[in-house]
Design a protein around this motif. Structure first.
Motif, mmCIF file in Angstrom:
data_model
loop_
_atom_site.group_PDB
_atom_site.id
_atom_site.type_symbol
_atom_site.label_atom_id
_atom_site.label_comp_id
_atom_site.label_asym_id
_atom_site.label_seq_id
_atom_site.Cartn_x
_atom_site.Cartn_y
_atom_site.Cartn_z
ATOM 1 N N ASP A 180 -7.549 1.850 25.888
ATOM 2 C CA ASP A 180 -8.532 1.613 24.836
ATOM 3 C C ASP A 180 -7.984 0.562 23.870
ATOM 4 N N ASP B 71 -10.913 -1.077 11.082
ATOM 5 C CA ASP B 71 -12.309 -1.346 10.784
ATOM 6 C C ASP B 71 -12.941 -0.057 10.273
ATOM 7 N N ARG C 256 -9.316 -0.763 21.441
ATOM 8 C CA ARG C 256 -9.804 -0.599 20.076
ATOM 9 C C ARG C 256 -9.136 0.569 19.363
ATOM 10 N N SER C 257 -8.111 1.125 19.997
ATOM 11 C CA SER C 257 -7.347 2.179 19.337
ATOM 12 C C SER C 257 -6.110 1.580 18.681
ATOM 13 N N GLU D 129 -15.879 0.634 9.409
ATOM 14 C CA GLU D 129 -17.250 0.876 9.842
ATOM 15 C C GLU D 129 -17.321 1.805 11.043
ATOM 16 N N ASP D 130 -16.420 1.608 11.998
ATOM 17 C CA ASP D 130 -16.455 2.446 13.208
ATOM 18 C C ASP D 130 -15.145 3.193 13.454
ATOM 19 N N GLY D 131 -14.183 3.062 12.542
ATOM 20 C CA GLY D 131 -12.925 3.781 12.691
ATOM 21 C C GLY D 131 -12.051 3.267 13.820
ATOM 22 N N ALA D 132 -12.303 2.030 14.252
ATOM 23 C CA ALA D 132 -11.532 1.443 15.351
ATOM 24 C C ALA D 132 -10.553 0.408 14.796
ATOM 25 N N THR E 59 -7.678 12.777 8.868
ATOM 26 C CA THR E 59 -8.040 12.134 10.128
ATOM 27 C C THR E 59 -6.794 11.518 10.738
ATOM 28 N N TYR F 283 -5.292 8.963 13.652
ATOM 29 C CA TYR F 283 -5.592 7.861 14.565
ATOM 30 C C TYR F 283 -4.402 7.672 15.493
#
Length: 325
Positions: free
Chosen positions: A216, A249, A218-219, A251-254, A208, A210
């Motif tokens: 954004d 995070d 949250r990126s 939980e949401d990959g952010a 993955t 990122y």
């Protein structure tokens, strides 16, 4: 091997900062100066060396990656072990990361000799492959495989069972791996120059990527990640170039971004984070590019600045904590 002399010139080459030490606790000693002993490692020829990394082994020795090769410090003197491989036999390879393996050997990243293994019991070197590569990061996963980050050839995996080495397919544009972290679940994280952050599952092979996305918040803070750190709670932190600190995070990959307000002189005014550590109180210590060392209390949001005295480089001043309110 060569032994360094004990003469200590009056300028800084190496400063040891013990992140967990109560003697340098910012909440106990705000507004105080601390004096450090300045150590100047020299090779047998008298050449001064630069320091890239420091680690401590189970016996308590400090091992340093230097421009003169691998060095060991026993609290009294430096002993050098020049790397015998490299493109130029007349010039010893510099050593960047020094990583202890579970076997007790040291894995080193070099400036042109690839990864090398130093056996402490025999004081000998072995080259496992990737010769003449510049290696910036090495980490061992729970299975014993070694993950190797290079300056121009991307990420590689050395299988401990077969001793075979293979490149990890992160993409044609991924050349520089600045840092590697193996988290407590066994996932591999690779910090890159300009290609963001990669997570690799060594069991399934899933990868993955990122990235920083304009607009954004949250990126990831930046597509260039200098350093990675996992705190005592298992949280992953990424120190970026010009993007501050990013917290992952799962939980949401952010990501949550932390750049400091900059309203006060001791706030986090530099947005390039080059080193991370955590002390016993759970505060994060942030090494920055151009703005010294910051200690961040995550509960209060306050920062403490550690600055040198320009008139006396052996002095470090601990500021009063800034308050975000």
């Amino acid at each position: 091997m060569t032994e360094a002399g004990t003469k200590r010139p009056a300028f800084v080459v190496l400063i040891f900062v013990l992140f967990g030490s109560a003697r340098l606790s910012a909440d106990l000693y705000p507004g105080r100066f601390f004096r450090f002993e300045r150590l100047s490692p020299q090779t047998a020829t008298g050449s001064m060396v630069g320091i890239s990394s420091i680690c401590q082994d189970a016996e308590g020795f400090l091992w340093l990656g230097t421009s003169g090769g691998l060095a060991r410090y026993d609290g009294y003197r430096f002993l050098f072990f020049p790397v015998p491989f490299g493109p130029d036999a007349r010039t010893p390879s510099s050593v960047f990361p020094v990583t202890p393996s579970r076997s007790g050997d040291l894995w080193l990243g070099t400036s042109g000799a690839g990864p090398v293994v130093f056996a402490k019991d025999t004081e000998t070197y072995v080259s496992p492959g990737l010769g003449q590569s510049i290696v910036l990061a090495i980490q061992e996963d729970p299975s014993g495989d070694m993950w190797i980050g290079t300056r121009s050839r991307g990420l590689w995996r050395l299988d401990h069972a077969t001793r075979s080495i293979a490149q990890v397919p992160l993409g044609a544009d991924v050349e520089v791996i600045w840092d590697i972290l193996v988290d407590r679940s066994g996932l591999i994280w690779a910090a890159t120059l300009g290609a963001g952050l990669f997570r690799i599952d060594p069991r399934s092979g899933a990868i993955t990527n990122y990235r920083s996305v304009p607009g954004d918040g949250r990126s990831l803070g930046s597509d260039t990640v200098w350093t990675l750190f996992e705190d005592k709670a298992g949280t992953l932190w990424a120190g970026t170039k010009d993007g501050g600190l990013s917290r992952f995070d799962p939980e949401d990959g952010a990501f949550a971004r932390f750049t400091g307000e900059g309203a006060l002189s001791d706030d986090l005014t530099s947005r390039t984070i080059t080193a991370l550590a955590e002390d016993r109180a759970g505060r994060l210590w942030l090494g920055t590019a151009g703005d010294g060392l910051r200690i961040w209390d995550r509960e209060t949001g306050s920062y403490v600045a550690c600055r040198h005295d320009p008139q006396d480089l052996s002095l470090i001043h601990i500021s009063e904590p800034t308050r975000p309110y």
